[in-house]
Design an enzyme around this catalytic site. Structure first.
Site, mmCIF file in Angstrom:
data_model
loop_
_atom_site.group_PDB
_atom_site.id
_atom_site.type_symbol
_atom_site.label_atom_id
_atom_site.label_comp_id
_atom_site.label_asym_id
_atom_site.label_seq_id
_atom_site.Cartn_x
_atom_site.Cartn_y
_atom_site.Cartn_z
ATOM 1 N N TYR A 178 0.755 -1.156 0.008
ATOM 2 C CA TYR A 178 0.096 0.037 0.034
ATOM 3 C C TYR A 178 0.785 1.352 -0.106
ATOM 4 O O TYR A 178 2.066 1.239 0.381
ATOM 5 C CB TYR A 178 -0.939 -0.002 1.130
ATOM 6 N N ARG A 327 -8.450 -15.736 11.199
ATOM 7 C CA ARG A 327 -8.887 -16.735 10.987
ATOM 8 C C ARG A 327 -9.108 -17.998 11.779
ATOM 9 O O ARG A 327 -10.225 -18.514 11.574
ATOM 10 C CB ARG A 327 -8.167 -17.443 9.537
ATOM 11 N N GLN A 355 -10.035 -21.443 1.337
ATOM 12 C CA GLN A 355 -11.121 -21.608 0.316
ATOM 13 C C GLN A 355 -12.091 -20.533 0.422
ATOM 14 O O GLN A 355 -12.785 -20.011 -0.490
ATOM 15 C CB GLN A 355 -11.899 -22.963 0.419
ATOM 16 N N CYS A 357 -11.679 -17.549 3.213
ATOM 17 C CA CYS A 357 -11.208 -16.381 3.495
ATOM 18 C C CYS A 357 -10.628 -15.795 2.324
ATOM 19 O O CYS A 357 -10.346 -14.875 2.696
ATOM 20 C CB CYS A 357 -10.244 -16.605 4.838
ATOM 21 N N CYS A 364 -16.184 -18.999 5.149
ATOM 22 C CA CYS A 364 -15.120 -19.820 5.792
ATOM 23 C C CYS A 364 -15.602 -21.425 5.644
ATOM 24 O O CYS A 364 -16.806 -21.578 5.971
ATOM 25 C CB CYS A 364 -14.943 -19.403 7.261
#
Length: 648
Positions: A178, A327, A355, A357, A364
Site C-alpha cells: 500500500y 482466521r 477456500q 477467506c 469460511c
C-alpha cells in the site's frame, strides 16, 4: 489450561485491553456500495467481540475519497460517521475495544475498483497482481508531487473522524504494498525528489502521515502501525534492518504498537498476506521478536497463529506482547471464550485452506455462518426429531453436531472405522496434518456432544428399520473417478486415496494422471516418501492447479520445480500399459514411461439409490447432501450441511 499470559490485560497509553488477542483487519466485502457500514458488517464483528477477543480491528478503511474503492469500508467523509458510530457502539456493547485501520491502497486500490485514482510513488511494471499472472506486464504511473500533501491531510482528517466515531485506537497501514509501504521501499519508490532516493527521503511520506494522524487524536490514544518485516520476492526491497530503523523513527513520532506482517500484491510474497496451510504455523514470529527487542515497541505477532497453546507460548516467551488471531476466530467466533476457559478441545480450528477467506465476499470452510451471523444464529427446535445421518465425513459431522445443538436426537452411521471422510485423507498429504487433526477433532466433538456415533456400521435396511428415524440425511460421500481407458485394471494402476493412506507405496518412475489439487499433492507425497522417485504429472488442461485458491496455488507451484516434479500439459491419457502411459495431444501420441500410475482425476458421488428408495418407500423425509449429492470442495459440503441442519 487457561493460558494466563494470553488472557492477561495490557495497557497502552490510556487504553486497556482485557487480553492480548487482536481480531485483525481482513477484507470482507460486506459493506454497502460506497463503503458504508451495514448490519451484516456489524454482526460479523460483534460475534467475535462477544466471543471474547480483546481488540477488534476493522478491515482496510479508505481515508482518501478519490482513491477509495467503492466496496471497501470508508472513513474519508463525515457522511460515513453515522454507520461508524453504530459500529463502535455495537462492539463496545459486546465487550471489546475497537480499532480502525487507516488505509490508502496504492497499487491495490484500482485492482478492486478500476475507476479510482492511483496513488503510488513512481512508475511500477508488474507481471503478477494478487497472485494472478498477467498475459503481459502492466506499467502503473507514479503520482504527482502535488498529491502527496493531499493524501497526508486525508490521513489526519480520517483520524479525527475516527475519534468522533468512537474508535478506541487506530492502525496506520504501512504494509502489503500500500502507498506508505511503497514510498518507504526502494523496490517500489524510484522518485528523485525529496520523497525518494535515500532512506530518509523514502521515509518522509509515511512519517508525515503519522504526524498528521498523531496531531488529530488525543494524547492518551495509542497509535498502532502495521508493517512488513521485510520485502519478499522483490528486487532491492526493504531489509529487516531498514524496517527496524523506520520503526524507531515512527516511535519518536508517536507510534506505540507495531503489528509485524509480510507480503505484497505483485510477487510470490502475496502468499504471506493470507497465508495458507503450506506455510508453517507462526512463520513470522521470530521477525516480530527481533523488531520488538531492537525497537522497544509493543509488538503484535501475526502469521498462522491458530492454536491457544501456540499463542500462549509466544506471549510467555516474550516474542511479542500481543497476537493476531484472525482466521482462528473466523472458524470459531467463540475461540477466545473457549480458550480462556481452558476448553481448547471444543474449538473449531482454522486449517489454512484459504477456500473461503480468500474469496469475496468472505466465507469460511469451517464456519458457514461467517457473514451470516444474525441469519444463522442457532434456534432450538420446537419439534425434536430422531435424525439418522448416514456418513461421517465433514458434511455429515457438521449436520449431526448442528442438529444436536438444536435439540434433535441424532444417530450417525459411518461405514468405515473412522470419521472425517476425504478431509482426513487430504490431511495425509505433505504439510496438511492440520486437516487430519481437524477431522479427528470434529469427530471427537460429535461424540462429546452426545451424538450416537456408530463406526464400521453400514446403513442396512434392517438397521434403519430398527432406528425408527423421523428424518434421514444421506452424507455418504464420494469415491475416486476411474478413467475408462485400456489398462485401467492393471496391477500397477492406483488411485490417490490408496497412496495417501499408505496402502501402496509406489517406487521408481511414477505417472500421476490429473494436475488438480489432489494430483499435485499426491505427486509431492510420493517424492517426499522417496527422493529417488521420478514423478510426472499428466494434465489434459493447459495449466495445473486450476482448482486451487490463489495463495495455495502460489505455494504449490513454487514447490513443483523445487521437487523436480515433471509436468506434461494438454495431454489426454488414452491408454495405460505395464510400463507406460500413452497420451494424445493435437492428434499426436506420446508415451510417458512409468512403473506405477496414480489416477487423480477427481471424485464421483457414491450411489445413494438404495438409501433414497428406502426412505421413499417408507415415506421418511430425507436429504442428500455434500459429496453424496455432487462431488465438490469441502467448503460446499459443510455449507450445505449447515443449511440443512437449520431447516430440519
Amino acid at each position: 489450561m487457561k493460558h494466563l499470559n494470553l488472557f492477561s490485560p495490557i495497557k497502552i497509553r490510556g487504553l486497556e485491553l482485557k487480553n492480548r488477542i487482536d481480531f485483525p483487519g481482513m477484507g470482507t466485502f460486506y459493506t454497502d456500495d460506497g463503503g458504508y457500514v451495514n448490519d451484516k458488517f456489524i454482526h460479523y464483528h460483534a460475534a467475535r467481540a462477544l466471543g471474547g477477543t480483546g481488540l477488534i480491528t476493522t478491515e482496510a478503511t479508505s481515508v482518501h475519497a478519490p482513491s477509495a474503492p467503492r466496496n471497501f469500508l470508508n472513513i474519508s467523509d463525515d457522511k460515513f460517521l453515522p454507520g461508524l458510530k453504530k459500529f463502535t457502539t455495537a462492539i463496545h456493547d459486546a465487550g471489546a475495544k475497537v480499532c480502525v485501520q487507516l488505509w490508502q491502497g496504492g497499487l491495490t486500490a484500482p485492482l478492486f475498483d478500476p475507476d479510482v485514482l492511483r496513488f503510488i510513488p513512481s512508475d511500477i511494471t508488474v507481471d503478477n497482481l494478487l497472485g494472478n499472472p498477467l498475459p503481459e506486464p502492466i506499467t502503473f504511473q507514479g503520482c504527482a508531487k502535488e498529491m502527496i500533501p493531499e493524501v497526508e491531510k486525508a490521513f489526519g482528517s480520517a483520524a479525527k473522524r475516527a475519534v468522533e466515531a468512537g474508535f478506541d485506537t487506530m492502525e496506520f497501514h504501512l504494509a502489503h504494498g500500500y502507498s506508505p509501504h511503497a514510498f518507504l521501499s526502494p523496490a517500489f519508490n524510484h522518485r528523485t525528489d525529496e520523497y525518494g532516493g535515500s532512506f530518509e527521503n523514502r521515509a518522509r511520506f509515511p512519517l508525515e502521515c503519522i504526524q498528521e494522524i498523531r496531531r488529530n487524536i488525543p494524547d492518551d490514544m495509542p497509535l498502532l502501525m502495521r508493517i512488513d518485516a521485510f520485502d519478499d520476492y522483490v528486487e532491492n526491497g526493504l531489509t529487516i534492518e531498514d524496517v527496524i530503523s523506520f520503526c524507531k523513527l515512527a516511535k519518536a513520532e508517536g507510534v506505540d504498537v507495531v503489528n509485524v506482517s509480510r507480503g505484497n500484491p505483485v510477487s510470490l510474497g502475496m502468499k504471506f498476506e493470507v497465508p495458507p496451510i503450506d506455510l508453517p504455523m507462526g512463520y513470522n514470529v521470530e521477525y516480530a521478536a527481533r523488531i520488538k527487542e531492537e525497537t522497544g515497541l509493543i509488538t503484535i505477532a501475526v502469521g498462522r497463529i491458530n492454536e491457544p497453546n501456540q499463542a500462549e507460548k509466544i506471549i510467555a516467551d516474550g516474542k511479542a506482547d500481543m497476537v493476531v488471531m484472525g482466521r482462528a476466530q473466523l472458524a470459531d467466533p467463540e475461540f477466545c471464550n473457549k480458550a480462556s476457559a481452558g476448553n481448547d478441545d471444543d474449538i473449531v480450528r482454522c486449517i489454512g485452506c484459504n477456500q473461503g477467506c480468500g474469496s469475496s465476499p468472505m466465507t469460511c470452510t469451517r464456519n458457514p455462518a461467517v457473514g451470516r451471523e444474525w441469519e444463522y444464529a442457532l434456534q432450538a427446535t420446537e419439534h425434536p426429531k430422531k435424525v439418522v445421518v448416514i456418513g461421517g465425513g465433514m458434511g455429515g459431522l457438521e449436520v449431526a453436531i448442528t442438529l444436536k445443538q438444536r435439540g434433535h436426537e441424532v444417530v450417525l452411521l459411518e461405514e468405515s472405522d473412522r470419521l472425517g471422510g476425504q478431509f482426513y485423507i487430504a490431511g495425509l498429504a505433505p504439510g496438511k496434518s492440520e486437516m487430519k487433526e481437524a477431522a479427528i477433532s470434529r469427530g471427537q466433538q460429535a461424540i462429546k456432544a452426545g451424538i450416537d456415533v456408530r463406526l464400521s456400521t453400514p446403513a442396512t435396511p434392517e438397521l434403519l428399520d430398527s432406528l425408527h428415524a423421523d428424518t434421514v440425511i444421506i452424507a455418504s460421500g464420494a469415491h475416486p473417478i476411474e478413467l475408462n481407458i485400456p489398462g485401467k485394471d492393471l496391477p500397477n494402476v492406483l488411485n490417490s486415496f490408496e497412496v495417501l493412506e499408505g496402502k501402496v507405496i509406489p517406487k521408481g518412475k511414477i505417472a500421476v494422471i490429473g494436475g488438480g489439487l489432489v494430483g499435485l499433492e499426491v505427486a509431492e507425497f510420493v517424492v517426499d516418501a522417496d527422493k529417488n522417485n521420478d514423478v510426472t504429472v499428466i494434465e489434459m488442461l493447459d495449466e495445473i492447479g486450476k482448482d486451487l485458491a490463489s495463495a495455495r496455488r502460489l505455494c504449490i507451484m513454487e514447490r513443483i520445480p523445487e521437487k523436480n516434479i515433471h509436468v506434461k500439459l494438454g495431454a489426454k491419457c488414452v491408454e495405460i500399459t505395464k510400463d507406460s502411459v500413452i497420451t494424445s495431444k493435437d492428434n499426436l501420441q506420446d508415451e510417458v514411461a512409468c512403473d506405477y500410475v496414480i489416477m487423480s482425476v477427481g471424485s464421483i458421488s457414491n450411489d445413494t439409490g438404495a438409501l433414497t428408495a428406502y426412505c421413499e418407500e417408507r415415506k421418511i423425509p430425507y436429504y442428500v447432501i455434500g459429496d453424496a449429492k455432487k462431488a465438490r470442495k469441502v467448503i460446499d459440503a459443510i455449507a450445505e450441511a449447515a443449511e440443512i441442519a437449520r431447516a430440519v
